[in-house]
Design a protein around this motif. Structure first.
Motif, mmCIF file in Angstrom:
data_model
loop_
_atom_site.group_PDB
_atom_site.id
_atom_site.type_symbol
_atom_site.label_atom_id
_atom_site.label_comp_id
_atom_site.label_asym_id
_atom_site.label_seq_id
_atom_site.Cartn_x
_atom_site.Cartn_y
_atom_site.Cartn_z
ATOM 1 N N PHE A 98 -1.943 3.548 5.062
ATOM 2 C CA PHE A 98 -2.385 4.101 3.786
ATOM 3 C C PHE A 98 -2.140 5.605 3.780
ATOM 4 O O PHE A 98 -2.267 6.264 4.814
ATOM 5 C CB PHE A 98 -3.877 3.835 3.548
ATOM 6 N N LEU A 99 -1.791 6.129 2.617
ATOM 7 C CA LEU A 99 -1.539 7.557 2.496
ATOM 8 C C LEU A 99 -1.904 7.993 1.090
ATOM 9 O O LEU A 99 -1.410 7.422 0.111
ATOM 10 C CB LEU A 99 -0.068 7.850 2.780
ATOM 11 N N SER A 100 -2.786 8.995 1.008
ATOM 12 C CA SER A 100 -3.180 9.540 -0.290
ATOM 13 C C SER A 100 -2.919 11.041 -0.257
ATOM 14 O O SER A 100 -3.494 11.748 0.579
ATOM 15 C CB SER A 100 -4.655 9.255 -0.565
ATOM 16 N N ILE A 101 -2.056 11.513 -1.121
ATOM 17 C CA ILE A 101 -1.668 12.928 -1.105
ATOM 18 C C ILE A 101 -1.693 13.495 -2.513
ATOM 19 O O ILE A 101 -1.794 12.765 -3.500
ATOM 20 C CB ILE A 101 -0.258 13.109 -0.505
ATOM 21 N N GLN A 102 -1.572 14.811 -2.584
ATOM 22 C CA GLN A 102 -1.525 15.486 -3.876
ATOM 23 C C GLN A 102 -0.069 15.650 -4.315
ATOM 24 O O GLN A 102 0.847 15.741 -3.500
ATOM 25 C CB GLN A 102 -2.194 16.857 -3.783
ATOM 26 N N GLU A 103 0.095 15.665 -5.600
ATOM 27 C CA GLU A 103 1.419 15.887 -6.179
ATOM 28 C C GLU A 103 2.036 17.158 -5.596
ATOM 29 O O GLU A 103 1.365 18.183 -5.452
ATOM 30 C CB GLU A 103 1.278 16.016 -7.697
ATOM 31 N N THR B 211 3.926 6.563 -6.477
ATOM 32 C CA THR B 211 2.847 5.692 -6.024
ATOM 33 C C THR B 211 3.313 4.249 -5.945
ATOM 34 O O THR B 211 3.994 3.749 -6.838
ATOM 35 C CB THR B 211 1.643 5.801 -6.980
ATOM 36 N N GLY B 212 2.971 3.590 -4.843
ATOM 37 C CA GLY B 212 3.358 2.189 -4.666
ATOM 38 C C GLY B 212 3.284 1.792 -3.208
ATOM 39 O O GLY B 212 2.863 2.565 -2.358
ATOM 40 N N LEU B 213 3.708 0.561 -2.945
ATOM 41 C CA LEU B 213 3.746 0.035 -1.583
ATOM 42 C C LEU B 213 5.180 0.131 -1.083
ATOM 43 O O LEU B 213 6.088 -0.425 -1.703
ATOM 44 C CB LEU B 213 3.272 -1.425 -1.569
ATOM 45 N N TYR B 214 5.385 0.846 0.012
ATOM 46 C CA TYR B 214 6.713 1.004 0.590
ATOM 47 C C TYR B 214 6.838 0.073 1.793
ATOM 48 O O TYR B 214 5.998 0.095 2.703
ATOM 49 C CB TYR B 214 6.962 2.462 0.988
ATOM 50 N N LEU B 215 7.864 -0.725 1.780
ATOM 51 C CA LEU B 215 8.067 -1.751 2.796
ATOM 52 C C LEU B 215 9.399 -1.555 3.490
ATOM 53 O O LEU B 215 10.412 -1.306 2.830
ATOM 54 C CB LEU B 215 8.050 -3.144 2.160
ATOM 55 N N CYS B 216 9.395 -1.667 4.806
ATOM 56 C CA CYS B 216 10.667 -1.707 5.520
ATOM 57 C C CYS B 216 10.904 -3.143 5.988
ATOM 58 O O CYS B 216 9.951 -3.889 6.247
ATOM 59 C CB CYS B 216 10.689 -0.741 6.689
ATOM 60 N N ALA B 217 12.147 -3.513 6.072
ATOM 61 C CA ALA B 217 12.511 -4.869 6.484
ATOM 62 C C ALA B 217 13.798 -4.806 7.292
ATOM 63 O O ALA B 217 14.791 -4.255 6.827
ATOM 64 C CB ALA B 217 12.676 -5.770 5.261
ATOM 65 N N GLY B 218 13.756 -5.365 8.484
ATOM 66 C CA GLY B 218 14.915 -5.355 9.359
ATOM 67 C C GLY B 218 15.669 -6.675 9.284
ATOM 68 O O GLY B 218 15.055 -7.740 9.188
ATOM 69 N N THR C 193 3.368 0.524 3.632
ATOM 70 C CA THR C 193 2.597 1.758 3.511
ATOM 71 C C THR C 193 2.206 1.907 2.056
ATOM 72 O O THR C 193 3.072 1.981 1.180
ATOM 73 C CB THR C 193 3.418 2.987 3.937
ATOM 74 N N SER C 194 0.900 1.920 1.811
ATOM 75 C CA SER C 194 0.401 2.065 0.451
ATOM 76 C C SER C 194 0.238 3.550 0.162
ATOM 77 O O SER C 194 -0.611 4.214 0.745
ATOM 78 C CB SER C 194 -0.930 1.329 0.301
ATOM 79 N N LEU C 195 1.070 4.060 -0.738
ATOM 80 C CA LEU C 195 1.081 5.492 -1.067
ATOM 81 C C LEU C 195 0.443 5.737 -2.418
ATOM 82 O O LEU C 195 0.791 5.086 -3.403
ATOM 83 C CB LEU C 195 2.520 6.014 -1.087
ATOM 84 N N ALA C 196 -0.487 6.690 -2.448
ATOM 85 C CA ALA C 196 -1.079 7.138 -3.708
ATOM 86 C C ALA C 196 -0.823 8.631 -3.843
ATOM 87 O O ALA C 196 -1.185 9.405 -2.959
ATOM 88 C CB ALA C 196 -2.571 6.855 -3.740
ATOM 89 N N VAL C 197 -0.160 9.015 -4.926
ATOM 90 C CA VAL C 197 0.099 10.421 -5.191
ATOM 91 C C VAL C 197 -0.766 10.837 -6.370
ATOM 92 O O VAL C 197 -0.603 10.329 -7.489
ATOM 93 C CB VAL C 197 1.586 10.676 -5.507
ATOM 94 N N ASN C 198 -1.686 11.728 -6.104
ATOM 95 C CA ASN C 198 -2.662 12.147 -7.117
ATOM 96 C C ASN C 198 -2.177 13.360 -7.883
ATOM 97 O O ASN C 198 -1.673 14.305 -7.292
ATOM 98 C CB ASN C 198 -3.999 12.449 -6.439
ATOM 99 N N PRO C 199 -2.332 13.344 -9.202
ATOM 100 C CA PRO C 199 -1.868 14.485 -10.001
ATOM 101 C C PRO C 199 -2.723 15.726 -9.761
ATOM 102 O O PRO C 199 -3.844 15.648 -9.314
ATOM 103 C CB PRO C 199 -2.004 13.997 -11.446
#
Lengths: 114, 112
Positions: free
Chosen positions: B10-15, B84-91, B106-112
């Motif tokens: 999980f990752l929550s960051i600012q714009e 913002t979204g779920l980022y997936l890697c696949a081999g 990785t669930s990413l949230a980018v806050n305004p």
């Protein structure tokens, strides 16, 4: 069609009920995959078709799960006697060739077993 | 069994901030794909990396494949709420190129 289409988008089933999930792949795509995805997690492989042949069904969790693609186009994933642990999003993907170089996913069917 | 470990979960960051998502394995893959998934939608392919050491850029996103083809990273510069979204890697497994080995995402949230 323009993309992979799945139906229904949402399905609520009572425990013990049988369900059928449909996938319309992109026209002409040889390969078709079914995945199961729990909330917030990556997809888990269920089964793979090359045209009408089911070449890999190693990911099907039990013999209650059955998939078919009789004419090498539309595919159906059937779950018999549904249980609560079957609740998940079921994703279908297709690709033009016989490898995973570029797979296109449908929107998925969210199955909730109550 | 080939496994892909993805971090952070999980990752929550600012714009405007930068971030990096990692995808690691002890196994070698013939190629690796990155997907982005929004709620209620299926994953959408962003990029495929094939050659060890390869770097690909997609606007503010930079993807790198490790020299040994066991790991990969996704770096986003100046993140925006639309990222913002779920980022997936696949081999792509070496023994069976029809099967994708997926990370947990990785669930990413980018806050305004």
């Amino acid at each position: 069609g323009a993309g992979v289409s799945q139906s229904p988008r949402y399905k609520v089933a009572k425990r013990g009920q049988d369900v059928a999930l449909r996938c319309d792949p992109i026209s002409g795509h040889v390969s078709l995959f079914w995945y199961q995805q729990a909330l917030g997690q990556g997809p888990e492989f269920l089964t793979y078709f090359q045209n009408e042949a089911q070449l890999d069904k190693s990911g099907l969790p039990s013999d209650r799960f059955f998939a078919e693609r009789p004419e090498g186009s539309v595919s159906t994933l059937k779950i018999q006697r549904t249980q609560q642990e079957d609740s998940a999003v079921y994703l279908c993907a297709s690709s033009l060739g016989t490898s995973n170089t570029e797979a296109f996913f449908g929107q998925g069917t969210r199955l909730t077993v109550v | 069994t080939q496994l892909l470990e993805q971090s952070p979960q999980f990752l929550s960051i600012q714009e405007g901030e930068n971030l990096t998502v990692y995808c690691n394995s002890s196994s070698v893959f013939s190629s690796l794909q990155w997907y982005r998934q929004e709620p209620g939608e299926g994953p959408v392919l962003l990029v495929t990396v094939v050659t060890g050491g390869e770097v690909k850029k997609l606007k503010r996103l930079t993807f790198q494949f490790g020299d040994a083809r066991k790991d990969s990273s996704l770096h986003i510069t100046a993140a925006q709420p639309g990222d913002t979204g779920l980022y997936l890697c696949a081999g792509v497994a070496r023994r069976d190129n029809r099967k994708l080995i997926w990370g947990l995402g990785t669930s990413l949230a980018v806050n305004p």
